[in-house]
Scaffold this motif. Structure first.
Motif, short mmCIF file in Angstrom:
data_model
loop_
_atom_site.label_atom_id
_atom_site.label_comp_id
_atom_site.label_asym_id
_atom_site.label_seq_id
_atom_site.Cartn_x
_atom_site.Cartn_y
_atom_site.Cartn_z
N ARG A 29 0.82 -1.21 0.00
CA ARG A 29 0.00 0.00 0.00
C ARG A 29 0.86 1.26 0.00
NH1 ARG A 29 -5.28 0.47 1.05
NH2 ARG A 29 -5.33 -1.67 1.81
N ASP A 30 2.04 1.20 0.61
CA ASP A 30 2.88 2.39 0.73
C ASP A 30 3.47 2.83 -0.60
OD1 ASP A 30 2.41 2.44 3.41
OD2 ASP A 30 4.27 1.45 3.99
N ARG A 31 3.35 2.03 -1.65
CA ARG A 31 3.87 2.44 -2.96
C ARG A 31 2.97 3.47 -3.62
NH1 ARG A 31 8.55 2.33 -5.15
NH2 ARG A 31 7.58 2.15 -7.18
N ALA A 32 1.75 3.64 -3.13
CA ALA A 32 0.84 4.64 -3.70
C ALA A 32 1.08 5.99 -3.02
CB ALA A 32 -0.60 4.21 -3.52
N ASN A 33 1.03 7.07 -3.82
CA ASN A 33 1.21 8.42 -3.30
C ASN A 33 2.52 8.57 -2.51
OD1 ASN A 33 -1.48 9.39 -4.20
ND2 ASN A 33 -2.20 7.90 -2.69
N LEU A 34 3.54 7.87 -2.96
CA LEU A 34 4.83 7.92 -2.30
C LEU A 34 5.62 9.12 -2.82
CD1 LEU A 34 6.98 6.62 -0.45
CD2 LEU A 34 7.72 5.27 -2.44
N VAL A 35 5.90 10.06 -1.94
CA VAL A 35 6.61 11.29 -2.31
C VAL A 35 8.07 11.17 -1.87
CG1 VAL A 35 6.73 13.80 -2.06
CG2 VAL A 35 4.49 12.64 -2.11
N SER A 36 8.97 11.37 -2.81
CA SER A 36 10.40 11.29 -2.50
C SER A 36 11.07 12.60 -2.89
CB SER A 36 11.06 10.14 -3.27
OG SER A 36 10.43 8.91 -2.99
N LEU A 37 11.96 13.06 -2.03
CA LEU A 37 12.79 14.22 -2.34
C LEU A 37 14.08 13.71 -2.97
CD1 LEU A 37 12.33 16.34 0.92
CD2 LEU A 37 11.05 16.50 -1.22
N THR A 38 14.46 14.28 -4.09
CA THR A 38 15.66 13.83 -4.79
C THR A 38 16.75 14.89 -4.71
OG1 THR A 38 14.91 14.70 -6.93
CG2 THR A 38 14.25 12.46 -6.36
N PHE A 39 17.96 14.41 -4.56
CA PHE A 39 19.12 15.28 -4.50
C PHE A 39 20.23 14.63 -5.31
CE2 PHE A 39 23.27 16.17 -2.57
CZ PHE A 39 23.32 17.55 -2.67
N GLU A 40 20.73 15.33 -6.29
CA GLU A 40 21.80 14.81 -7.13
C GLU A 40 22.94 15.82 -7.18
OE1 GLU A 40 20.34 13.77 -10.97
OE2 GLU A 40 18.68 12.57 -10.19
N TRP A 41 24.12 15.31 -6.94
CA TRP A 41 25.32 16.14 -7.01
C TRP A 41 26.35 15.41 -7.84
CZ3 TRP A 41 29.58 16.61 -2.82
CH2 TRP A 41 30.51 17.60 -3.20
N ASN A 42 26.68 15.96 -8.96
CA ASN A 42 27.63 15.33 -9.88
C ASN A 42 29.03 15.87 -9.63
OD1 ASN A 42 25.57 13.89 -11.24
ND2 ASN A 42 25.05 15.74 -12.38
N VAL A 43 29.97 14.97 -9.50
CA VAL A 43 31.37 15.32 -9.34
C VAL A 43 32.08 14.99 -10.65
CG1 VAL A 43 33.49 14.95 -8.03
CG2 VAL A 43 31.26 14.87 -6.88
N PHE A 44 32.65 15.96 -11.29
CA PHE A 44 33.27 15.78 -12.60
C PHE A 44 34.78 15.57 -12.44
CE2 PHE A 44 29.54 18.49 -13.22
CZ PHE A 44 28.86 17.74 -14.17
N PHE A 45 35.30 14.64 -13.21
CA PHE A 45 36.72 14.37 -13.25
C PHE A 45 37.21 14.50 -14.68
CE2 PHE A 45 35.16 12.07 -9.57
CZ PHE A 45 36.11 12.38 -8.59
N GLY A 46 38.39 15.01 -14.85
CA GLY A 46 38.96 15.11 -16.18
C GLY A 46 38.31 16.20 -17.00
N LYS A 47 38.36 16.04 -18.30
CA LYS A 47 37.84 17.04 -19.21
C LYS A 47 36.33 17.01 -19.22
CE LYS A 47 38.84 18.94 -23.78
NZ LYS A 47 39.57 18.72 -25.06
N ASN A 48 35.70 18.17 -19.16
CA ASN A 48 34.24 18.26 -19.10
C ASN A 48 33.65 18.30 -20.50
OD1 ASN A 48 31.64 18.57 -18.27
ND2 ASN A 48 31.84 20.73 -17.70
N HIS A 49 32.76 17.34 -20.79
CA HIS A 49 32.07 17.32 -22.07
C HIS A 49 30.58 17.52 -21.80
CE1 HIS A 49 35.52 15.95 -24.45
NE2 HIS A 49 35.82 15.19 -23.41
N LYS A 50 30.01 18.60 -22.29
CA LYS A 50 28.61 18.87 -22.06
C LYS A 50 27.76 17.89 -22.87
CE LYS A 50 29.00 23.75 -20.92
NZ LYS A 50 28.53 25.12 -21.24
#
Length: 219
Positions: free
Chosen positions: A178-199
């Motif tokens: 039942r808990d899978r319904a109306n399940l609200v999650s806060l998302t946080f993403e932080w990308n750490v780049f190494f080397g040459k950055n390619h957009k």
């Protein structure tokens, strides 16, 4: 657009290990050249098993760019098995579309899983009906904050599995979260780049590879 198919040829398992097989309730899987007999008997028999599956995956860009994308994966297949005492057939059907709107700092997405089913060996596994909506905000390139809502306005998450009707020993399992319904999650993403950055111009995608667990995940 990507189209692929696979064929699992006949499998003739070696009838060994009778003492171990006596302790098992029924024939559930046919995989990797091994099997369990359709009933617990003093003698075991090899099974024959054919499986044909195909996958169609495509991406549509209505505006000609990644600002708005529509993705879908369609999976279909059929199985056919035979033993000395009975035969059985089954089919597989899955449909998983998703769409996303990708602006400079905002991304809005939605995904859906059609309640199809999977047939593996002598198991029939109806998939759950599932859908997700959400959005994310990128204050800078390496940081993303968002909200994901699983099955909004739904009643729960339900799946089941059962043996084919032809099997002399039956197994039927059903579970409901039942808990899978109306399940609200806060998302946080932080990308750490190494080397040459390619957009990259590719937008965030929804992982729709749900053959096993039936759950949608955002990458």
């Amino acid at each position: 657009v990507r189209l692929c198919y696979g064929l699992l040829p006949q499998i003739h398992p070696i009838p060994r290990g009778r003492e171990l097989l006596r302790s098992l309730p029924a024939s559930l899987f046919v995989a990797a050249g091994t099997t369990v007999p359709p009933a617990v008997t003093a003698h075991t028999h090899p099974l024959k098993y054919h499986e044909l599956t195909g996958t169609l995956q495509f991406t549509v860009k209505p505006l000609g760019s990644t600002i708005w994308t529509i993705d879908a994966r369609i999976i279909g297949g059929s199985i056919k098995g035979a033993s000395p005492t009975y035969d059985w057939t089954g089919y597989r059907v899955q449909l998983m579309p998703s769409t996303s709107l990708n602006l400079e700092k905002w991304t809005v997405y939605a995904s859906y899983q059609y309640p199809g089913r999977i047939a593996i060996g002598q198991l029939i596994m109806p998939r759950t009906q599932s859908w997700n909506v959400g959005f994310s905000y990128r204050p800078k390139e390496s940081l993303s904050l968002g909200i994901d809502i699983g099955c909004p306005f739904g009643k729960g998450w339900k799946e089941s599995q059962r043996t084919v009707a032809e099997s002399p020993v039956q197994l039927n399992t059903e579970y409901f979260v039942r808990d899978r319904a109306n399940l609200v999650s806060l998302t946080f993403e932080w990308n750490v780049f190494f080397g040459k950055n390619h957009k990259s111009s590719e937008p965030p995608r929804i992982n729709i590879n749900t053959e096993e667990n039936g759950v949608l995940h955002k990458l």
